[in-house]
Scaffold this motif. Structure first.
Motif, PDB file in Angstrom:
ATOM      1  N   PHE A 116       0.891  -1.165   0.000  1.00 24.85           N
ATOM      2  CA  PHE A 116       0.000   0.000   0.000  1.00 24.85           C
ATOM      3  C   PHE A 116       0.926   1.210   0.000  1.00 24.85           C
ATOM      4  O   PHE A 116       1.434   1.591   1.048  1.00 24.85           O
ATOM      5  CB  PHE A 116      -0.887   0.025   1.241  1.00 24.85           C
ATOM      6  N   LEU A 146       4.081   1.096   2.181  1.00 22.89           N
ATOM      7  CA  LEU A 146       3.940   0.101   3.248  1.00 22.89           C
ATOM      8  C   LEU A 146       3.796  -1.312   2.670  1.00 22.89           C
ATOM      9  O   LEU A 146       3.002  -1.527   1.758  1.00 22.89           O
ATOM     10  CB  LEU A 146       2.703   0.460   4.080  1.00 22.89           C
ATOM     11  N   ALA A 185       2.364  -4.686   3.316  1.00 22.60           N
ATOM     12  CA  ALA A 185       1.421  -5.332   4.235  1.00 22.60           C
ATOM     13  C   ALA A 185       1.585  -6.852   4.243  1.00 22.60           C
ATOM     14  O   ALA A 185       1.317  -7.516   5.251  1.00 22.60           O
ATOM     15  CB  ALA A 185      -0.012  -4.966   3.862  1.00 22.60           C
ATOM     16  N   PRO A 245       0.127 -10.180  15.509  1.00 17.72           N
ATOM     17  CA  PRO A 245      -0.351  -8.971  16.180  1.00 17.72           C
ATOM     18  C   PRO A 245      -1.133  -8.066  15.239  1.00 17.72           C
ATOM     19  O   PRO A 245      -1.106  -8.267  14.023  1.00 17.72           O
ATOM     20  CB  PRO A 245       0.939  -8.281  16.635  1.00 17.72           C
ATOM     21  N   ASN A 246      -1.785  -7.091  15.815  1.00 18.41           N
ATOM     22  CA  ASN A 246      -2.512  -6.095  15.027  1.00 18.41           C
ATOM     23  C   ASN A 246      -1.612  -5.468  13.976  1.00 18.41           C
ATOM     24  O   ASN A 246      -0.482  -5.114  14.266  1.00 18.41           O
ATOM     25  CB  ASN A 246      -3.007  -4.980  15.945  1.00 18.41           C
ATOM     26  N   GLY A 247      -2.111  -5.357  12.757  1.00 19.64           N
ATOM     27  CA  GLY A 247      -1.335  -4.722  11.701  1.00 19.64           C
ATOM     28  C   GLY A 247      -0.334  -5.650  11.037  1.00 19.64           C
ATOM     29  O   GLY A 247       0.448  -5.233  10.192  1.00 19.64           O
ATOM     30  N   GLY A 267      -0.877  -8.021   8.935  1.00 16.72           N
ATOM     31  CA  GLY A 267      -1.185  -8.308   7.536  1.00 16.72           C
ATOM     32  C   GLY A 267      -2.149  -9.465   7.338  1.00 16.72           C
ATOM     33  O   GLY A 267      -2.325  -9.953   6.220  1.00 16.72           O
ATOM     34  N   LYS A 268      -2.822  -9.882   8.407  1.00 15.08           N
ATOM     35  CA  LYS A 268      -3.745 -11.024   8.319  1.00 15.08           C
ATOM     36  C   LYS A 268      -4.944 -10.716   7.429  1.00 15.08           C
ATOM     37  O   LYS A 268      -5.282 -11.496   6.540  1.00 15.08           O
ATOM     38  CB  LYS A 268      -4.234 -11.423   9.728  1.00 15.08           C
ATOM     39  N   SER A 269      -5.583  -9.591   7.687  1.00 14.94           N
ATOM     40  CA  SER A 269      -6.772  -9.239   6.891  1.00 14.94           C
ATOM     41  C   SER A 269      -6.396  -9.024   5.434  1.00 14.94           C
ATOM     42  O   SER A 269      -7.174  -9.344   4.531  1.00 14.94           O
ATOM     43  CB  SER A 269      -7.439  -7.985   7.436  1.00 14.94           C
ATOM     44  N   THR A 270      -5.218  -8.467   5.218  1.00 12.89           N
ATOM     45  CA  THR A 270      -4.758  -8.247   3.850  1.00 12.89           C
ATOM     46  C   THR A 270      -4.643  -9.591   3.118  1.00 12.89           C
ATOM     47  O   THR A 270      -5.129  -9.747   1.993  1.00 12.89           O
ATOM     48  CB  THR A 270      -3.398  -7.520   3.862  1.00 12.89           C
TER      49      THR A 270
HETATM   50  P1  ADP Z   1      -4.110  -7.300  10.535  1.00 16.48           P
HETATM   51  O1  ADP Z   1      -5.357  -7.816   9.940  1.00 16.48           O
HETATM   52  O2  ADP Z   1      -3.081  -8.360  10.815  1.00 16.48           O
HETATM   53  O3  ADP Z   1      -4.359  -6.480  11.769  1.00 16.48           O
HETATM   54  P2  ADP Z   1      -3.970  -5.692   8.132  1.00 16.48           P
HETATM   55  O4  ADP Z   1      -3.814  -6.665   7.031  1.00 16.48           O
HETATM   56  O5  ADP Z   1      -5.304  -5.122   8.354  1.00 16.48           O
HETATM   57  O6  ADP Z   1      -3.387  -6.324   9.482  1.00 16.48           O
HETATM   58  O7  ADP Z   1      -2.957  -4.481   7.905  1.00 16.48           O
HETATM   59  C1  ADP Z   1      -1.587  -4.659   7.595  1.00 16.48           C
HETATM   60  C2  ADP Z   1      -0.965  -3.291   7.368  1.00 16.48           C
HETATM   61  O8  ADP Z   1      -1.455  -2.756   6.141  1.00 16.48           O
HETATM   62  C3  ADP Z   1      -1.298  -2.275   8.440  1.00 16.48           C
HETATM   63  O9  ADP Z   1      -0.170  -1.476   8.648  1.00 16.48           O
HETATM   64  C4  ADP Z   1      -2.438  -1.490   7.850  1.00 16.48           C
HETATM   65  O10 ADP Z   1      -2.459  -0.183   8.353  1.00 16.48           O
HETATM   66  C5  ADP Z   1      -2.087  -1.511   6.366  1.00 16.48           C
HETATM   67  N1  ADP Z   1      -3.268  -1.458   5.496  1.00 16.48           N
HETATM   68  C6  ADP Z   1      -4.267  -2.356   5.456  1.00 16.48           C
HETATM   69  N2  ADP Z   1      -5.177  -2.047   4.521  1.00 16.48           N
HETATM   70  C7  ADP Z   1      -4.731  -0.900   3.939  1.00 16.48           C
HETATM   71  C8  ADP Z   1      -5.216  -0.064   2.898  1.00 16.48           C
HETATM   72  N3  ADP Z   1      -6.357  -0.345   2.237  1.00 16.48           N
HETATM   73  N4  ADP Z   1      -4.492   1.041   2.573  1.00 16.48           N
HETATM   74  C9  ADP Z   1      -3.355   1.330   3.222  1.00 16.48           C
HETATM   75  N5  ADP Z   1      -2.833   0.583   4.208  1.00 16.48           N
HETATM   76  C10 ADP Z   1      -3.508  -0.522   4.569  1.00 16.48           C
END
Ligand code: ADP
Ligand code: MG
Length: 289
Positions: free
Chosen positions: A29, A32, A34, A53-55, A57-60
């Motif tokens: 992103f 960054l 992810a 941990p939070n952030g 990259g799991k949801s990504t």
């Molecule tokens: P998790 O689910 O493990 O908490 P995420 O996958 O949500 O982590 O996020 C991983 C990193 O990517 C974080 O630093 C988050 O801020 C960043 N991020 C996630 N989605 C976006 C996006 N659409 N645009 C910019 N940064 C993003």
């Protein structure tokens, strides 16, 4: 199996392609990163956990696997076939289903009606609009559908609440309903986003038990993102740990537990905490009883 004359290209056991696989997935992103070069595979009838941990990259990674997000580089495969560029709908048609961290239910429909509707989404699409416009449509269900819904109600232990409207269900029941609804579409792989989120200890254990039985009874594979590390280590065949977008460990729960990098980055603290919380909760329950 070997006796079937028509068994086409029957895979040698253990050599079949994973149901779902990420290979070298990188997501950027802007500046960054992810996900960085992440590999992960979910085999047939496996339970795979994804923690970090939070952030981390799991949801990504989840979004990449389900088709909501195209990776910057790397590929996604289903049953050995490259699906990197395909839509979430196409992946769903190939047998991928998911649940959300916050259940999205129709408040006025009953638990059973949710399952009927989900079943028809897959098997009788033409009925859905008449069903939604006229709820009496739900009453006239064919036998196969009734049977299938009964099976789901039973295996997800929803019998006692099947005629209750979704509004007002406790979160644990809503979560089970969401899982049942995903299963009504007969997926081969189910992605679960934080199935224990918001649940208390008892509800979490109930969901874990149900998920294990679901793998046994429905032959489905599970990939779950979870913040409850103990839950994942206790029920998964394989666990992957993400930290700052990088997979720092992957293997059996025992291997991951032993991994010094994991302990240092994450588990060292997290493993102890839930155990203590659980002990406290048990004492509390004992005192109340
Ligand atoms: P998790 O689910 O493990 O908490 P995420 O996958 O949500 O982590 O996020 C991983 C990193 O990517 C974080 O630093 C988050 O801020 C960043 N991020 C996630 N989605 C976006 C996006 N659409 N645009 C910019 N940064 C993003
Ligand atoms: Mg997340």
């Amino acid at each position: 199996m070997s006796t079937a004359l028509h068994a086409p290209q029957a895979a040698t056991p253990g050599t079949e392609a994973p149901r779902l696989e990420a290979r070298g997935v990188t997501v950027r992103f802007g500046g960054l990163v992810a996900n960085k070069d992440v590999d992960l595979a979910v085999g047939s009838q496996q339970i795979v956990g994804l923690v970090g941990p939070n952030g981390a990259g799991k949801s990504t990674l989840f979004a990449v696997l389900s088709g909501l997000l195209r990776p910057t580089s790397g590929r996604v495969f289903m049953d050995g076939e490259d699906v990197t560029g395909t839509s979430p709908q196409k992946r769903a048609a190939r047998g991928l289903a998911r649940t959300f961290q916050h259940p999205e239910l129709f408040s006025s429909l009953s638990v059973r009606e949710h399952l009927v509707l989900a079943y028809r989404m897959k098997n009788a699409k033409s009925r859905i609009w008449t069903d939604l416009l006229n709820f009496r449509g739900f009453a006239s269900s064919p036998k196969a559908e009734d049977q299938r819904v009964d099976e789901l109600v039973e295996s997800l232990q929803l019998g006692a609440i099947q005629h209750r409207p979704a509004a007002g269900l406790p979160l644990g029941s809503a979560r089970l309903l969401e899982i049942a609804r995903a299963l009504a579409r007969e997926p081969r792989v189910l992605l679960l986003d934080e199935p224990s989120s918001g649940l208390d200890v008892r509800e979490t254990e109930e969901v874990a038990e149900v998920l294990k039985s679901v793998v046994r009874d429905h032959g489905v594979s599970l990939l779950m993102v979870e913040h409850d590390v103990e839950l994942v280590l206790g029920m998964s065949d394989a666990v992957h740990v993400l930290d700052f977008g990088v997979k720092i460990a992957g293997g059996t729960p025992a291997e991951v537990r032993r991994d010094p990098a994991v302990r240092a980055a994450y588990l060292g603290e997290e493993i102890e905490k839930p155990a203590v919380q659980r002990a406290e909760a048990e004492i509390e329950q004992g005192e109340l009883a």
